[in-house]
Scaffold this motif. Structure first.
Motif, short mmCIF file in Angstrom:
data_model
loop_
_atom_site.label_atom_id
_atom_site.label_comp_id
_atom_site.label_asym_id
_atom_site.label_seq_id
_atom_site.Cartn_x
_atom_site.Cartn_y
_atom_site.Cartn_z
N ARG A 164 -4.25 7.39 5.90
CA ARG A 164 -4.16 7.57 4.45
C ARG A 164 -3.40 8.83 4.11
N GLY A 165 -2.70 8.80 2.99
CA GLY A 165 -2.00 9.97 2.47
C GLY A 165 -0.49 9.83 2.50
N ASP A 166 0.17 10.78 1.83
CA ASP A 166 1.64 10.76 1.70
C ASP A 166 2.37 10.73 3.03
N ARG B 284 2.96 7.11 4.08
CA ARG B 284 3.46 6.12 3.13
C ARG B 284 4.63 5.33 3.73
N PHE C 222 -0.14 4.30 -0.52
CA PHE C 222 -0.91 5.51 -0.26
C PHE C 222 -1.30 5.66 1.21
N ASP D 15 0.84 -1.20 0.00
CA ASP D 15 0.00 0.00 0.00
C ASP D 15 0.88 1.25 0.00
#
Length: 168
Positions: free
Chosen positions: A89-91, A94, A83, A81
């Motif tokens: 969720r999100g940068d 990561r 992302f 994953d």
């Protein structure tokens, strides 16, 4: 002492698995990989700083090796994953292995390839391996979160644990 820097979603969930290992001197929650100097949690949450939430590990290589840290790292993340991680969720969430030397880079690449060839995951391993950037410690209330807030930590960690139980 040696250093390792790993990003794998919310830093709250990344500390405990390393903090409890012999040979670990410290595990610090923080931010790295972005363009803002000394970012705050609020700034990182805007997704405009380029930083990931990460941990910096200071360890004694005579007691625990970098490849052993990598093995622990892979067991804390969903490497398929790119992302985010689990509910995060999100940068800024990561998965990234930040290397501090060519030797760390090579060891990370070898471990990533071994994981890809293991058959544990049916999707590609997308965790990136990047040169380390300056690491900025997070605010004090983020440090040792799992010790200060065990109930909230347990809730955040439950989703990870359920996913990872099926892979390891």
């Amino acid at each position: 002492m040696e250093r390792a820097i790993f990003a794998g979603g919310c830093f709250w969930c990344m500390v405990q698995p390393f903090d409890t290992q012999p040979g670990i001197y410290s595990v610090t929650s923080g931010y790295t990989g972005g363009h803002t100097v000394n970012p705050t949690y609020e700034e990182v949450c805007t997704k405009e700083t380029g930083h990931t939430e990460a941990i910096e590990i200071i360890f004694d290589e005579n007691v625990i090796s970098y490849p052993e840290l990598l093995a622990i790292y892979w067991q804390q993340t969903d490497p398929t994953d790119a992302f985010g991680q689990f509910q995060d969720r999100g940068d800024s969430y990561r998965p990234v292995i930040y290397y501090l030397s060519e030797e760390q880079k090579e060891q990370a690449e070898i471990s990533k390839q071994a994981l890809a060839e293991s058959g544990r995951f049916d999707q590609p391993i997308v965790t990136t391996i990047e040169a380390a950037h300056p690491f900025y410690p997070a605010e004090m209330y983020h440090q040792d979160y799992y010790k200060k807030n065990p109930e909230n930590y347990a809730r955040n960690h439950a989703l990870r644990a359920a996913f990872l139980a099926g892979k390891w």
